[in-house]
Design an enzyme around this catalytic site. Structure first.
Site, PDB file in Angstrom:
ATOM      1  N   ARG A 113       0.833  -1.199   0.000  1.00 50.89           N
ATOM      2  CA  ARG A 113       0.000   0.000   0.000  1.00 50.89           C
ATOM      3  C   ARG A 113       0.872   1.255   0.000  1.00 50.89           C
ATOM      4  O   ARG A 113       1.889   1.319   0.698  1.00 50.89           O
ATOM      5  CB  ARG A 113      -0.866  -0.004   1.268  1.00 50.89           C
ATOM      6  CG  ARG A 113      -1.868   1.134   1.385  1.00 50.89           C
ATOM      7  CD  ARG A 113      -2.904   1.058   0.306  1.00 50.89           C
ATOM      8  NE  ARG A 113      -4.099   1.852   0.606  1.00 50.89           N
ATOM      9  CZ  ARG A 113      -5.066   2.053  -0.286  1.00 50.89           C
ATOM     10  NH1 ARG A 113      -4.984   1.541  -1.512  1.00 50.89           N
ATOM     11  NH2 ARG A 113      -6.135   2.750   0.043  1.00 50.89           N
ATOM     12  N   THR A 419      -8.917   0.393 -10.698  1.00 51.91           N
ATOM     13  CA  THR A 419      -8.218  -0.726 -10.061  1.00 51.91           C
ATOM     14  C   THR A 419      -8.383  -2.001 -10.880  1.00 51.91           C
ATOM     15  O   THR A 419      -9.212  -2.067 -11.774  1.00 51.91           O
ATOM     16  CB  THR A 419      -8.739  -0.986  -8.622  1.00 51.91           C
ATOM     17  OG1 THR A 419      -8.690   0.203  -7.901  1.00 51.91           O
ATOM     18  CG2 THR A 419      -7.972  -2.036  -7.895  1.00 51.91           C
ATOM     19  N   GLU A 439      -5.447   4.032  -7.799  1.00 55.17           N
ATOM     20  CA  GLU A 439      -6.652   4.686  -7.262  1.00 55.17           C
ATOM     21  C   GLU A 439      -7.607   5.071  -8.384  1.00 55.17           C
ATOM     22  O   GLU A 439      -8.107   4.173  -9.023  1.00 55.17           O
ATOM     23  CB  GLU A 439      -6.302   5.878  -6.369  1.00 55.17           C
ATOM     24  CG  GLU A 439      -7.208   6.020  -5.139  1.00 55.17           C
ATOM     25  CD  GLU A 439      -8.705   6.085  -5.370  1.00 55.17           C
ATOM     26  OE1 GLU A 439      -9.375   5.061  -5.167  1.00 55.17           O
ATOM     27  OE2 GLU A 439      -9.235   7.153  -5.692  1.00 55.17           O
ATOM     28  N   GLU A 458      -3.495   7.779  -4.556  1.00 54.15           N
ATOM     29  CA  GLU A 458      -4.033   6.909  -3.488  1.00 54.15           C
ATOM     30  C   GLU A 458      -4.382   7.649  -2.210  1.00 54.15           C
ATOM     31  O   GLU A 458      -5.237   7.205  -1.439  1.00 54.15           O
ATOM     32  CB  GLU A 458      -3.019   5.801  -3.178  1.00 54.15           C
ATOM     33  CG  GLU A 458      -3.641   4.488  -2.783  1.00 54.15           C
ATOM     34  CD  GLU A 458      -4.352   3.820  -3.944  1.00 54.15           C
ATOM     35  OE1 GLU A 458      -5.524   3.455  -3.790  1.00 54.15           O
ATOM     36  OE2 GLU A 458      -3.736   3.670  -5.024  1.00 54.15           O
ATOM     37  N   ASP A 461      -7.777   8.324  -0.719  1.00 53.07           N
ATOM     38  CA  ASP A 461      -8.519   7.317   0.060  1.00 53.07           C
ATOM     39  C   ASP A 461      -8.598   7.692   1.544  1.00 53.07           C
ATOM     40  O   ASP A 461      -9.353   7.077   2.303  1.00 53.07           O
ATOM     41  CB  ASP A 461      -7.882   5.926  -0.084  1.00 53.07           C
ATOM     42  CG  ASP A 461      -8.405   5.186  -1.312  1.00 53.07           C
ATOM     43  OD1 ASP A 461      -9.282   5.713  -2.009  1.00 53.07           O
ATOM     44  OD2 ASP A 461      -7.930   4.058  -1.560  1.00 53.07           O
ATOM     45  N   SER A 482      -7.899   0.972   2.627  1.00 53.81           N
ATOM     46  CA  SER A 482      -8.283   0.463   1.312  1.00 53.81           C
ATOM     47  C   SER A 482      -9.527  -0.406   1.438  1.00 53.81           C
ATOM     48  O   SER A 482      -9.902  -0.839   2.531  1.00 53.81           O
ATOM     49  CB  SER A 482      -7.134  -0.364   0.738  1.00 53.81           C
ATOM     50  OG  SER A 482      -7.534  -1.039  -0.434  1.00 53.81           O
ATOM     51  N   GLY A 503     -13.118  -1.618  -8.082  1.00 48.43           N
ATOM     52  CA  GLY A 503     -14.376  -0.914  -7.833  1.00 48.43           C
ATOM     53  C   GLY A 503     -14.455  -0.144  -6.530  1.00 48.43           C
ATOM     54  O   GLY A 503     -15.550   0.040  -6.001  1.00 48.43           O
ATOM     55  N   GLY A 504     -13.313   0.320  -5.981  1.00 49.06           N
ATOM     56  CA  GLY A 504     -13.372   1.086  -4.738  1.00 49.06           C
ATOM     57  C   GLY A 504     -14.069   0.281  -3.665  1.00 49.06           C
ATOM     58  O   GLY A 504     -13.870  -0.932  -3.536  1.00 49.06           O
TER      59      GLY A 504
HETATM   60  N1  GLU Z   1      -8.075   3.057  -3.835  1.00 53.79           N
HETATM   61  C1  GLU Z   1      -9.030   2.017  -3.766  1.00 53.79           C
HETATM   62  C2  GLU Z   1      -8.838   1.169  -2.540  1.00 53.79           C
HETATM   63  O1  GLU Z   1      -7.732   0.911  -2.171  1.00 53.79           O
HETATM   64  C3  GLU Z   1      -8.881   1.129  -4.918  1.00 53.79           C
HETATM   65  C4  GLU Z   1      -9.185   1.881  -6.119  1.00 53.79           C
HETATM   66  C5  GLU Z   1     -10.615   1.765  -6.372  1.00 53.79           C
HETATM   67  O2  GLU Z   1     -10.999   0.712  -6.845  1.00 53.79           O
HETATM   68  O3  GLU Z   1     -11.300   2.738  -6.087  1.00 53.79           O
HETATM   69  O4  GLU Z   1      -9.779   0.744  -1.963  1.00 53.79           O
END
Ligand code: GLU
Length: 610
Positions: A113, A419, A439, A458, A461, A482, A503-504
């Site tokens: 990370r 991602t 990200e 990133e 987040d 994350s 997908g966050g």
């Molecule tokens: N930054 C996101 C996370 O670590 C991943 C990126 C995303 O899919 O939004 O959860």
């Protein structure tokens, strides 16, 4: 509501490909520059891979065929995705890797990370006491975290691989120099980013040749990235973590190459060479929860993936029956707890053991009734002292649902599609589930001049605040929380399934829903992946795909749920999963999306029993 299995299977014919399994025609497939054929499902022996992209899957397969193991292949595929999916992955990004080490019979995880620089504070994303606009933060030097991917690759290869970094990067070097065919997804993602890419000289030069996104069907080469990977292979990670490449990253973060005349406000970053020098990837114990006779392993904090998927699975097991209503409610509760308790464990005392305990799960499950609970659900008290409630019987999956149909016919902040995830296994039975990211789609939008790769954003987040007591506020050297959830399921100590998605925060619900589809509703893994999705993250409305709303909307609305179409782009899609299922006797089924994000690529070393 308990999902009627027959109805689900029948309606899935609309979204699943006819004949879910096919040996890949893409082995040694079309040369670069030709339209590529991807297949979403492949079954066979001797190793298998699933990624969102044919070139990346082929990179992994070439490593497996040359005698590399799953870790070598995972790194090769990740580096190749940095070429072909450069808006989702790259050497300046980060990721989480869950790995079954067959020799030791053990699941481990590696945290790559990104970290906040030492100069970052709780208020770095605030101005005049208020959060800065999210979009402004994304496209900035400020959002760039200290990259983790290269350190993660080196640690992964040193401890578990057999290839050198140089060897593992070679397939990516080849794809970057020979080029790959631009597909609709690459085109669309470039077009979505065109405005901000145009604001940076380096990014416009690379990704907007002739001032526009490269057309679908054209061959895209990235000789700068090929050279960067080559030199990285020769010099090793030190080149980034304190060497010349690192100096260039710092210069770019501090003085983003904004095009003369651009009116875009681009905040500079705080990263120093000392932050790069101090970066370490970390091997961490994975999360582990029992699920019937299975054990589900996931990513521990600073990801909330393992704890949130795990808590929701425990809640579901404490209920007398499991349908889609229960899936949404368990997810709602697990997100309430995630938001309250999970952050970087080096900075926050995360009550991980209690969050994943039977007692806590039972206490939380008691809140689930026949109708959706009021929004928002309050976080629970994972304090070791729990009150239960009485349900009649509990839902216990046996890990052996209606057998998957194989080739032989045997039975809050905006969350985008950014991602990517890949899954690889080898002939020795090692398994990698690997989530990688920069990200947002396109990261912070800034290419390091002459080096061919984008920087991550990133650090967006983090919770921007002000938010007193939030476990995910920025701090010097902290890793942002994350949602990435690379997941490996064992049964009787042997790999049964590997799964993950982009997908966050919807990553968590996608992984959870696929496990529920597979083990509660008895779908095959290809059907479980293809099935329409919904994502409840302790919000008033549950985001869902149109097919989900069409099929289940009326029943769920009658039970108090509000379903809204998930916003795009791409409109109406949640996730882009990749996975593996171990079918027994050495046979593996590799599974990707049939259609989301243009479909993924599943390949096996050999379709026939050796
Ligand atoms: N930054 C996101 C996370 O670590 C991943 C990126 C995303 O899919 O939004 O959860």
């Amino acid at each position: 509501m308990t999902v009627p299995l027959v109805g689900v299977a029948a309606s899935l014919a609309l979204v699943a490909p006819p004949g879910v399994a096919a040996a890949s025609p893409a082995l040694g497939g079309p040369p670069h520059g030709q339209p590529a054929a991807k297949v979403p499902v492949a079954e066979g022996y001797g190793g298998a891979v699933s990624t969102v992209d044919l070139d990346a899957s082929k990179a992994a397969l070439s490593v497996l065929k040359r005698g590399g193991n799953a870790m070598d292949a995972a790194v090769a595929a990740a580096a190749t995705l940095g070429v072909t999916e450069p808006y989702s992955a790259g050497l300046a990004g980060g990721g989480f890797l869950v790995y079954y080490d067959a020799r030791r019979g053990k699941v481990i995880s590696i945290d790559g990370r990104e970290k906040a620089p030492q100069a970052m504070t709780e208020t770095s994303f605030q101005e005049n006491g208020a959060a800065i606009p999210f979009a402004d933060a994304v496209t900035s030097g400020l959002s760039a975290g200290v990259p983790g991917s290269v350190a993660q690759w080196e640690l992964a290869l040193r401890r578990y691989g057999t290839f050198s970094l140089k060897q593992a990067l070679q397939p990516a070097v080849d794809v970057a120099s020979n080029g790959f065919t631009v597909d609709q997804t690459f085109y669309d993602q470039t077009a979505q980013n065109a405005d901000r890419f145009a604001a940076f000289t380096s990014t416009a030069a690379l990704y907007l040749p002739n001032g526009a996104p490269p057309p679908v069907g054209s061959v895209f080469r990235n000789p700068d990235l090929a050279a960067t990977y080559r030199e990285l292979g020769r010099r090793g990670g030190e080149w980034l973590y304190g060497g010349r490449l690192g100096e260039e990253v710092i210069a770019t973060v501090k003085r983003p190459p904004v095009k003369p005349g651009s009116t875009r406000v681009v905040r500079p970053g705080l990263m120093e060479l000392s932050d790069l020098r101090a970066y370490r990837a970390l091997e961490r114990p994975p999360t582990k929860v029992g699920y019937g006779p299975m054990e589900v392993y996931g990513m521990a904090p600073p990801s909330s993936g393992g704890s949130t998927v795990g808590e929701a699975l425990k809640i579901l097991q404490a209920l007398p029956k499991v349908g889609l209503h229960e899936y949404l409610e368990a997810s709602r509760l697990a997100f309430a707890d995630r938001n309250k308790f999970v952050g970087d464990p080096a900075y926050v005392d995360v009550p991980l053991k209690e969050l994943l305990s039977d007692g806590f799960a039972k206490e939380r499950a008691c809140l689930i009734g026949d109708v959706a609970m009021p929004n928002p659900a309050a976080p629970g008290s994972p304090d070791g002292s729990y009150a239960g409630c009485q349900f009649e019987g509990t839902a216990v999956p046996n890990g052996d649902p209606a057998p998957a149909k194989g080739a032989e016919g045997q039975a809050e902040k905006p969350e985008g599609p950014e991602t990517t995830h890949l899954a690889v296994t080898d002939r020795w039975g090692n398994v990698a589930a690997y989530n990688i990211t920069i990200e947002q789609t396109g990261g912070n939008g800034i290419v390091v001049p002459g080096r061919g790769f984008l920087l991550n954003n990133e650090l967006t987040d983090f919770t921007f605040g002000p938010a007193p007591g939030d476990p995910n506020l920025p701090a010097p050297g902290k890793r942002p929380r994350s949602s990435m959830a690379p997941t490996i399921v064992l049964k009787h100590g042997r790999p049964l399934l590997a799964i993950g998605s982009p997908g966050g925060a919807t990553i968590i619900t996608t992984v959870l829903q696929i496990l529920v589809n597979r083990y509660e509703f008895g779908m095959s893994l290809p059907d479980a992946v293809a099935a329409p999705r919904a994502s409840q993250r302790n919000a008033a409305a549950t985001q869902a795909e149109q097919a989900f709303i069409d099929r289940y909307g009326a029943e769920l609305t009658a039970r108090g749920h509000t379903l809204t179409l998930v916003p795009g782009p791409p409109v109406g899609e949640i996730g882009a999963a990749t996975g593996l299922e171990f079918l027994g006797k050495g046979k593996v089924q590799a599974v990707a999306e049939p259609s989301r994000r243009g479909g993924g690529s599943a390949l096996v070393v050999t379709p026939a029993r050796p």
